[in-house]
Design a protein around this motif. Structure first.
Motif, PDB file in Angstrom:
ATOM      1  N   ASP A   1       1.214  10.687  -3.225  1.00 53.88           N
ATOM      2  CA  ASP A   1       0.987   9.906  -4.372  1.00 53.88           C
ATOM      3  C   ASP A   1       1.234   8.437  -5.286  1.00 53.88           C
ATOM      4  N   ALA A   2       2.059   7.625  -4.226  1.00 48.63           N
ATOM      5  CA  ALA A   2       3.000   6.672  -3.842  1.00 48.63           C
ATOM      6  C   ALA A   2       1.958   5.787  -3.487  1.00 48.63           C
ATOM      7  N   VAL A   3       1.199   6.009  -2.425  1.00 50.62           N
ATOM      8  CA  VAL A   3       0.402   5.639  -1.275  1.00 50.62           C
ATOM      9  C   VAL A   3      -0.935   5.264  -2.491  1.00 50.62           C
ATOM     10  N   PHE A   4      -1.258   6.179  -2.626  1.00 50.50           N
ATOM     11  CA  PHE A   4      -2.809   6.065  -3.675  1.00 50.50           C
ATOM     12  C   PHE A   4      -2.492   5.534  -5.045  1.00 50.50           C
TER      13      PHE A   4
ATOM     14  N   HIS B   1      -5.857  25.678 -14.812  1.00 50.66           N
ATOM     15  CA  HIS B   1      -5.112  24.620 -15.779  1.00 50.66           C
ATOM     16  C   HIS B   1      -3.855  24.351 -14.464  1.00 50.66           C
ATOM     17  N   TYR B   2      -3.761  23.779 -14.521  1.00 51.35           N
ATOM     18  CA  TYR B   2      -1.779  23.572 -13.675  1.00 51.35           C
ATOM     19  C   TYR B   2      -0.715  23.516 -14.896  1.00 51.35           C
ATOM     20  N   ARG B   3       0.284  24.844 -14.820  1.00 52.59           N
ATOM     21  CA  ARG B   3       0.734  24.291 -15.543  1.00 52.59           C
ATOM     22  C   ARG B   3       2.224  24.100 -15.212  1.00 52.59           C
ATOM     23  N   ARG B   4       3.506  23.525 -16.504  1.00 53.37           N
ATOM     24  CA  ARG B   4       4.285  23.007 -16.363  1.00 53.37           C
ATOM     25  C   ARG B   4       5.483  23.938 -15.790  1.00 53.37           C
ATOM     26  N   GLU B   5       6.318  24.095 -15.074  1.00 51.32           N
ATOM     27  CA  GLU B   5       7.835  24.648 -14.616  1.00 51.32           C
ATOM     28  C   GLU B   5       8.420  24.948 -15.440  1.00 51.32           C
ATOM     29  N   SER B   6       8.708  23.258 -15.835  1.00 50.49           N
ATOM     30  CA  SER B   6      10.608  22.780 -15.947  1.00 50.49           C
ATOM     31  C   SER B   6      10.437  21.961 -17.080  1.00 50.49           C
ATOM     32  N   ARG B   7      10.929  22.684 -17.979  1.00 54.01           N
ATOM     33  CA  ARG B   7      11.337  21.444 -19.393  1.00 54.01           C
ATOM     34  C   ARG B   7      12.402  20.351 -19.014  1.00 54.01           C
ATOM     35  N   GLY B   8      13.050  19.683 -17.766  1.00 46.37           N
ATOM     36  CA  GLY B   8      13.122  19.070 -17.143  1.00 46.37           C
ATOM     37  C   GLY B   8      12.455  17.414 -16.578  1.00 46.37           C
ATOM     38  N   VAL B   9      11.644  17.992 -16.441  1.00 50.21           N
ATOM     39  CA  VAL B   9      10.336  16.930 -15.933  1.00 50.21           C
ATOM     40  C   VAL B   9      10.316  15.073 -16.881  1.00 50.21           C
ATOM     41  N   GLU B  10      10.910  15.852 -18.452  1.00 48.14           N
ATOM     42  CA  GLU B  10      11.493  14.411 -19.221  1.00 48.14           C
ATOM     43  C   GLU B  10      12.308  13.428 -18.525  1.00 48.14           C
ATOM     44  N   PHE B  11      13.575  14.530 -17.733  1.00 46.84           N
ATOM     45  CA  PHE B  11      14.767  13.497 -17.843  1.00 46.84           C
ATOM     46  C   PHE B  11      14.662  12.769 -16.531  1.00 46.84           C
ATOM     47  N   GLU B  12      14.247  13.760 -15.459  1.00 41.98           N
ATOM     48  CA  GLU B  12      13.386  13.350 -14.036  1.00 41.98           C
ATOM     49  C   GLU B  12      13.136  12.377 -13.729  1.00 41.98           C
ATOM     50  N   ARG B  13      11.941  11.893 -14.834  1.00 46.98           N
ATOM     51  CA  ARG B  13      11.072  11.226 -15.051  1.00 46.98           C
ATOM     52  C   ARG B  13      11.385   9.876 -15.433  1.00 46.98           C
ATOM     53  N   VAL B  14      12.301   9.299 -16.879  1.00 50.16           N
ATOM     54  CA  VAL B  14      13.043   8.534 -16.917  1.00 50.16           C
ATOM     55  C   VAL B  14      13.844   7.579 -15.360  1.00 50.16           C
ATOM     56  N   ILE B  15      14.524   9.032 -14.597  1.00 49.71           N
ATOM     57  CA  ILE B  15      15.466   8.346 -13.197  1.00 49.71           C
ATOM     58  C   ILE B  15      14.165   8.108 -12.219  1.00 49.71           C
ATOM     59  N   PHE B  16      12.984   9.054 -12.088  1.00 51.58           N
ATOM     60  CA  PHE B  16      11.892   8.161 -11.180  1.00 51.58           C
ATOM     61  C   PHE B  16      11.146   7.038 -11.411  1.00 51.58           C
ATOM     62  N   PHE B  17      10.896   6.233 -12.997  1.00 52.09           N
ATOM     63  CA  PHE B  17      10.295   5.337 -12.842  1.00 52.09           C
ATOM     64  C   PHE B  17      11.267   4.603 -12.441  1.00 52.09           C
ATOM     65  N   THR B  18      12.638   4.806 -13.026  1.00 49.28           N
ATOM     66  CA  THR B  18      13.813   2.982 -12.319  1.00 49.28           C
ATOM     67  C   THR B  18      13.808   3.319 -11.279  1.00 49.28           C
TER      68      THR B  18
ATOM     69  N   ILE C   1       2.222  13.453 -13.625  1.00 49.18           N
ATOM     70  CA  ILE C   1       3.042  12.578 -14.574  1.00 49.18           C
ATOM     71  C   ILE C   1       3.884  11.313 -13.469  1.00 49.18           C
ATOM     72  N   PHE C   2       4.497  11.604 -12.370  1.00 48.05           N
ATOM     73  CA  PHE C   2       4.612  10.810 -11.585  1.00 48.05           C
ATOM     74  C   PHE C   2       3.495  10.011 -10.537  1.00 48.05           C
ATOM     75  N   PHE C   3       2.507  10.722 -10.700  1.00 50.44           N
ATOM     76  CA  PHE C   3       0.999   9.204 -10.253  1.00 50.44           C
ATOM     77  C   PHE C   3       1.360   8.483 -11.104  1.00 50.44           C
ATOM     78  N   THR C   4       1.376   8.857 -12.516  1.00 49.68           N
ATOM     79  CA  THR C   4       1.340   7.768 -13.844  1.00 49.68           C
ATOM     80  C   THR C   4       2.145   6.972 -13.603  1.00 49.68           C
ATOM     81  N   ASP C   5       3.400   7.539 -13.400  1.00 43.32           N
ATOM     82  CA  ASP C   5       4.780   6.818 -13.418  1.00 43.32           C
ATOM     83  C   ASP C   5       4.605   5.436 -12.575  1.00 43.32           C
TER      84      ASP C   5
END
Lengths: 218, 218, 218, 218
Positions: free
Chosen positions: A24-27, C6-23, D20-24
């Motif tokens: 995903d990062a490369v894309f 449908h690709y389903r969400r499995e964790s409510r923790g994604v929103e916390f994690e994306r702040v970190i991974f965006f950083t 989400i992470f691809f978007t980020d």
């Protein structure tokens, strides 16, 4: 000796996930780098405030912007195809990781023929270069599917008819890209017409899907 | 005072994972930046539609494209090695994070000697610069293994013979890179031959693996 | 109407994690972009195979390479500090996300003063620009800690003495950066000496940590 | 045939997360690429050590730095809006992924009008280009919400009044961007004033939120 600060692993799934997130990062970078080829028009001192002059300078960017959107479309489509494909996998192995690296090399290369296409939009060689790069990406995709089935990485066993249907769906764009190359020498824009045949072809193909294919696709 | 909108952490594993995903991001960007060095040929006004002229301009890019694929191969191989290594870890500590930053600095530097190699493909100094950068990356990899074992970060205890076998496997490319430097002054292409010896060397090494190594590798 | 796929969400923790991974993504790109400033030396036709000429051309890159490694050190240190800080959080809120965006703007800016420093390595203004950018990053870090404590985002309640100790630890580099600015006009290299005082200062500070600080740090 | 080394998937949630992470990643790269447009001033040999000369050269960068921070603000705001929106989703489907790719193409384009704005800061056409790009991003955001509600991807059912309130909140910036375009021809800086009206407008809108909206927002 235990260090005071240990950050522990919580999941054995990280190794599977990083193959996906690395891809995903490369894309994402290949897609975002496309904008660098567009380039900001240079200031013509004196004419900096003239709407007409800037409008004209932006007008010169139209082929580069067209190449930008074509590149986004192609990279976005490949990413969506990779997303769909990986959803059918339950594991990766060493060989799959090696194939992924080869695949990513050709994805990372995409901004190059896209840039050439923007710069030389009416030259048949640009069309050939672009088609060659896309044919390479699509072919490696097909090899990844063959590998995944042989090494038992798929979530569900694929019946032979579904397998050959999916494989032919993956390879039909390759055929179009190869056909488009001689066509580009007749007229460059005809190559784009050949590429866009992949959309109706895909639709026809989807109608002919074996009854058991939904098990692979959902 | 509680804010209305709280996004809560769900896993203590995020800190382990972000060391991996940060590494993956640097690898992905270094790989994708390689294409920037290739560069789109500039339009020669008048010759923009001439297939022969563009073919020649792309022909001039062959050494740069060769360097691009070599760079992809090297970065992809290092990424795969990092993937294999991290799979053996169950935790990271402060010191490991520090080592990772040093490691990533040399990974991020790789596009520089790769670009020099593309531009000066028959100059021994290009080979030396490239070999030095790769020797640095491989050496830090070995230091990371030593650190991980000493600080008890490995998933399984490594027996002494497996440990020294893995360590020598990590360090053998460093030896090849160092040997290739004087060789480059005899003939630059000979340095590439020396580097490629790492493939058969790895194969021989894999045969000599201690019986208990599979516990480390699987 | 339910779509078939449908690709389903499995964790409510994604929103916390994306702040970190965006950083992490911004840090990784800022680090990897540093190499672009170094730049590949241009081919001098005729001298392309001459080891001496290329060695000299690479020699001219030494200040740019020094700036590259300084930039990697700075960005790597900030990333490690962010890693350590986020490990103490259990949630993020809207305000924290806003602060993160401001923080990332100054992180993304870092390649600019780093590039200026590489190009104008003996000019006091380069030192001032670099110090200003780092002071901004460190200050926002401190604001993030204040916000996290006030909005109850921390994993553990911080006692007042640990809090003021951590805050002063975060702010001491800011003081050094501000002091280094007039010093740069005496001699540019003296500014670098002032910056490097942060290492012994940190060590002294660590010795003076309150007994209950380990609860925050581990 | 089972390969010895299998890295297994542990979660069915990877497919949701990678959208989400691809978007980020695209957001992070677009944000970090902004600094490339600023550009390091070139060395004027002889004047390299002169503080006054460098200060003047950096002074010339002020409009580009202003554009950098404006770009960071815009991209950061869009990212925060996407974060808030995705928190309300429990699944994605094929169509949503397609919309995401279109959305990301316009996000990846943002460094282009931002660069034009930095270079031609007092030209109304720059304002129009920037406003057009932002209007496109905001419009696609609204389409994503419509799609998510229709395909039942939302975590909670939205009542009709909350839905139309949220939709109008998403579309009000589009109206401002469209209004700002003719205004830019009166005076370019007036367009910026019109854009900044979105802040008080948002605040007024938040006051008028239906009582049941908190269910959507929290």
């Amino acid at each position: 000796m235990r260090s005071r600060l240990h950050y522990r692993r919580e999941s054995r799934g990280v190794e599977f996930e990083r193959v996906i997130f690395f891809t995903d990062a490369v894309f994402a970078i290949a897609l975002t780098l496309l904008v660098v080829e567009v380039g900001v028009p240079e200031t013509v001192r004196g004419a900096a405030d003239d709407p007409g002059a800037l409008l004209e300078a932006l007008g010169d960017k139209v082929p580069l912007l067209a190449a930008f959107f074509l590149g986004c479309f192609v990279i976005g489509s490949y990413w969506a195809a990779h997303h769909r494909f990986m959803a059918t996998l339950d594991a990766v192995d060493r060989g799959f990781i090696g194939l992924t690296v080869v695949y990513l090399a050709f994805v990372a290369l995409l901004p190059f023929p896209t840039g050439v296409l923007g710069e030389f939009s009416s030259n048949p060689i640009s069309m050939v270069a672009f088609a060659l790069n896309m044919a390479a990406v699509s072919s490696i995709e097909a090899v990844m599917l063959v590998h995944a089935r042989r090494r038992d990485l798929l979530r569900d066993q694929l019946s032979d008819d579904v397998y050959s249907w999916v494989l032919r769906m993956e390879l039909s764009p390759v055929a179009l890209f190869l056909v488009s190359m001689p066509v580009a020498f007749v007229a460059p824009w005809l190559a784009v017409v050949v590429w866009s045949l992949s959309v109706p072809l895909q639709a026809i193909w989807n109608r002919r899907q074996p009854g058991t294919a939904s098990q692979y696709l959902s």
